[in-house]
Design a protein around this motif. Structure first.
Motif, PDB file in Angstrom:
ATOM      1  N   LEU A 272      32.264  23.959  40.415  1.00  0.00           N
ATOM      2  CA  LEU A 272      32.330  25.242  39.722  1.00  0.00           C
ATOM      3  C   LEU A 272      31.696  25.097  38.352  1.00  0.00           C
ATOM      4  O   LEU A 272      32.062  24.202  37.582  1.00  0.00           O
ATOM      5  CB  LEU A 272      33.787  25.707  39.569  1.00  0.00           C
ATOM      6  CG  LEU A 272      34.494  26.068  40.868  1.00  0.00           C
ATOM      7  CD1 LEU A 272      35.347  24.887  41.336  1.00  0.00           C
ATOM      8  CD2 LEU A 272      35.378  27.298  40.689  1.00  0.00           C
ATOM      9  N   THR A 273      30.744  25.965  38.061  1.00  0.00           N
ATOM     10  CA  THR A 273      30.026  25.863  36.803  1.00  0.00           C
ATOM     11  C   THR A 273      29.777  27.250  36.241  1.00  0.00           C
ATOM     12  O   THR A 273      29.906  28.261  36.930  1.00  0.00           O
ATOM     13  CB  THR A 273      28.704  25.100  36.994  1.00  0.00           C
ATOM     14  OG1 THR A 273      28.131  24.820  35.724  1.00  0.00           O
ATOM     15  CG2 THR A 273      27.709  25.898  37.823  1.00  0.00           C
TER      16      THR A 273
ATOM     17  N   VAL B  38      33.873  32.155  31.005  1.00  0.00           N
ATOM     18  CA  VAL B  38      33.781  32.981  32.215  1.00  0.00           C
ATOM     19  C   VAL B  38      35.028  32.866  33.089  1.00  0.00           C
ATOM     20  O   VAL B  38      35.197  33.618  34.042  1.00  0.00           O
ATOM     21  CB  VAL B  38      32.531  32.634  33.063  1.00  0.00           C
ATOM     22  CG1 VAL B  38      31.262  32.936  32.297  1.00  0.00           C
ATOM     23  CG2 VAL B  38      32.562  31.187  33.532  1.00  0.00           C
ATOM     24  N   GLY B  39      35.897  31.904  32.776  1.00  0.00           N
ATOM     25  CA  GLY B  39      37.131  31.764  33.547  1.00  0.00           C
ATOM     26  C   GLY B  39      37.084  30.692  34.612  1.00  0.00           C
ATOM     27  O   GLY B  39      37.661  30.858  35.693  1.00  0.00           O
ATOM     28  N   LYS B  40      36.428  29.574  34.301  1.00  0.00           N
ATOM     29  CA  LYS B  40      36.327  28.502  35.301  1.00  0.00           C
ATOM     30  C   LYS B  40      37.688  27.899  35.634  1.00  0.00           C
ATOM     31  O   LYS B  40      38.015  27.686  36.801  1.00  0.00           O
ATOM     32  CB  LYS B  40      35.372  27.410  34.806  1.00  0.00           C
ATOM     33  CG  LYS B  40      33.917  27.831  34.786  1.00  0.00           C
ATOM     34  CD  LYS B  40      32.986  26.664  34.509  1.00  0.00           C
ATOM     35  CE  LYS B  40      33.191  26.058  33.144  1.00  0.00           C
ATOM     36  NZ  LYS B  40      32.890  26.996  32.039  1.00  0.00           N
TER      37      LYS B  40
ATOM     38  N   GLY C   3      29.295  41.388  30.263  1.00  0.00           N
ATOM     39  CA  GLY C   3      29.322  41.484  28.813  1.00  0.00           C
ATOM     40  C   GLY C   3      29.003  40.206  28.080  1.00  0.00           C
ATOM     41  O   GLY C   3      29.172  40.126  26.864  1.00  0.00           O
ATOM     42  N   MET C   4      28.552  39.163  28.817  1.00  0.00           N
ATOM     43  CA  MET C   4      28.268  37.877  28.159  1.00  0.00           C
ATOM     44  C   MET C   4      26.790  37.511  28.205  1.00  0.00           C
ATOM     45  O   MET C   4      26.405  36.413  27.852  1.00  0.00           O
ATOM     46  CB  MET C   4      29.097  36.770  28.804  1.00  0.00           C
ATOM     47  CG  MET C   4      30.596  36.966  28.656  1.00  0.00           C
ATOM     48  SD  MET C   4      31.536  35.588  29.333  1.00  0.00           S
ATOM     49  CE  MET C   4      31.102  34.287  28.177  1.00  0.00           C
ATOM     50  N   GLY C   5      25.951  38.451  28.678  1.00  0.00           N
ATOM     51  CA  GLY C   5      24.531  38.146  28.790  1.00  0.00           C
ATOM     52  C   GLY C   5      24.247  37.072  29.815  1.00  0.00           C
ATOM     53  O   GLY C   5      23.237  36.381  29.738  1.00  0.00           O
TER      54      GLY C   5
ATOM     55  N   VAL D  89      29.974  34.083  41.663  1.00  0.00           N
ATOM     56  CA  VAL D  89      31.214  34.806  41.414  1.00  0.00           C
ATOM     57  C   VAL D  89      31.099  35.540  40.080  1.00  0.00           C
ATOM     58  O   VAL D  89      30.846  34.926  39.042  1.00  0.00           O
ATOM     59  CB  VAL D  89      32.429  33.852  41.382  1.00  0.00           C
ATOM     60  CG1 VAL D  89      33.689  34.605  40.955  1.00  0.00           C
ATOM     61  CG2 VAL D  89      32.634  33.200  42.743  1.00  0.00           C
ATOM     62  N   VAL D  90      31.243  36.871  40.137  1.00  0.00           N
ATOM     63  CA  VAL D  90      31.329  37.659  38.912  1.00  0.00           C
ATOM     64  C   VAL D  90      32.812  37.834  38.624  1.00  0.00           C
ATOM     65  O   VAL D  90      33.496  38.651  39.251  1.00  0.00           O
ATOM     66  CB  VAL D  90      30.629  39.029  39.065  1.00  0.00           C
ATOM     67  CG1 VAL D  90      30.776  39.839  37.767  1.00  0.00           C
ATOM     68  CG2 VAL D  90      29.153  38.833  39.395  1.00  0.00           C
ATOM     69  N   ASN D  91      33.334  37.025  37.707  1.00  0.00           N
ATOM     70  CA  ASN D  91      34.751  37.062  37.378  1.00  0.00           C
ATOM     71  C   ASN D  91      35.014  38.141  36.310  1.00  0.00           C
ATOM     72  O   ASN D  91      34.079  38.674  35.729  1.00  0.00           O
ATOM     73  CB  ASN D  91      35.191  35.685  36.884  1.00  0.00           C
ATOM     74  CG  ASN D  91      36.699  35.570  36.762  1.00  0.00           C
ATOM     75  OD1 ASN D  91      37.443  36.195  37.528  1.00  0.00           O
ATOM     76  ND2 ASN D  91      37.168  34.798  35.795  1.00  0.00           N
TER      77      ASN D  91
END
Length: 318
Positions: free
Chosen positions: A52-53, A58-60, A171-173, A191-193
């Motif tokens: 996971l990267t 981003v909520g890893k 919202g993080m570019g 994954v778009v968290n």
């Protein structure tokens, strides 16, 4: 000196202390490391390694924790290797307590280990491949490798995982960052968290568009899916697990999994060999003299290629 055979047996029996000791031997480059790896070799190959990267924030860790919950519900033993930034003072992992995964700390079917990058670029500790092997031999069905989140050097996870998951957030570019970092080329599942935020649909569309632009797939090739999640609430996590299972089945069916693992082993062998050679090059009292060669190159009496040939000849005798 430890009894490696006994330690391995205890790790196979699921004793966390034995697993921890084996990984500590790996991280500390113990003189017994070769013995440990020889003992583990016949016991590996059963675990599915998921990397996971993604960018910081981003909520890893939250996603990793949610995946652990999902896999445990399915009755699978899970190992988590969380690669954290190194303390500039001790060299240890700054986030070693893994607060976000504390809910799994008492579960005997889950093993969580933090590893420091120790300045290693690419988001992974240099000892990560051997640590993955320890968790594999200890009977983990799934190993989740969460990387440090250092942005554009995250691509190294693809060399260590069977399946690479790239996390983004609205919202993080992250769409632009994904293109810059080259992670569009390494992701098997996207994954778009934090999909409950404004802009999640736009982020997914942008990502889908960029994946399409770079697409040169033949019929039957894997098309990375895009899954929207709210990992903090467990939403969409089952869909991520489903995507991972589909990717694994696709790889097994086409022989891709075996190829990836062989490539991974080749890189590991190369790293070990280069590390050993580097140690011989810099060892005091060597038959060659690297500082003298460097002085000759600096003075212009020797070119660097000839100097390198001389160095290799001193190491190999050829």
């Amino acid at each position: 000196m430890v009894d490696v055979g006994e330690l391995v047996e205890q790790a196979r029996a699921g004793r966390p202390r034995a697993v921890a000791r084996l990984i500590s031997l790996v991280e500390g480059a113990s003189p017994q490391l070769r013995e440990v790896m020889a003992a583990l070799a016949p016991l590996t190959g059963g675990a599915y390694v998921v990397g996971l990267t993604g960018s910081p924030g981003v909520g890893k860790s939250t996603t990793t924790s949610a995946l652990v919950t999902a896999y445990r519900k399915a009755g699978r033993r899970v190992g988590v290797l969380a690669v954290d930034p190194s303390s500039p003072f001790s060299g240890g992992a700054l986030l070693g307590d893994r607060v976000r995964m504390s809910e799994h700390a008492s579960d005997p079917g889950v093993y969580i280990r933090s590893m420091a990058t120790r300045g290693h670029l690419g988001g992974l500790a240099w000892a990560a491949p051997q640590a993955i092997r320890v968790l594999d031999a200890a009977g983990c069905d799934v190993i989740l490798v969460e990387t440090v989140g250092v942005g554009q050097s995250e691509v190294e996870i693809a060399a260590q995982a069977d399946t690479s998951v790239v996390l983004l957030a609205p919202g993080m570019g992250d769409g632009i960052q994904a293109a810059k970092a080259g992670i569009l080329e390494i992701g098997d599942v996207y994954v778009v968290n934090k999909a409950d935020r404004d802009g999640a649909d736009a982020t997914a569309r942008e990502l889908n568009h960029m994946l399409g632009l770079g697409e040169s797939r033949a019929p039957g090739d894997w098309r990375p899916p895009i899954v929207k999640t709210v990992a903090a609430r467990g939403e969409g996590v089952d869909e991520v697990v489903e995507a991972l299972d589909k990717h694994r089945a696709w790889m097994e069916e086409r022989g891709v999994l075996a190829t990836r693992r062989a490539t991974r082993a080749a890189r590991e062998i190369e790293t070990i060999a280069l590390t050993a050679l580097r140690a011989r090059i810099t060892a005091p009292g060597s038959s060659h003299d690297l500082p003298a060669l460097a002085r000759h190159v600096t003075e212009g009496t020797l070119d660097p290629y000839t100097a390198a040939d001389t160095l290799i000849e001193g190491l190999t005798g050829e």
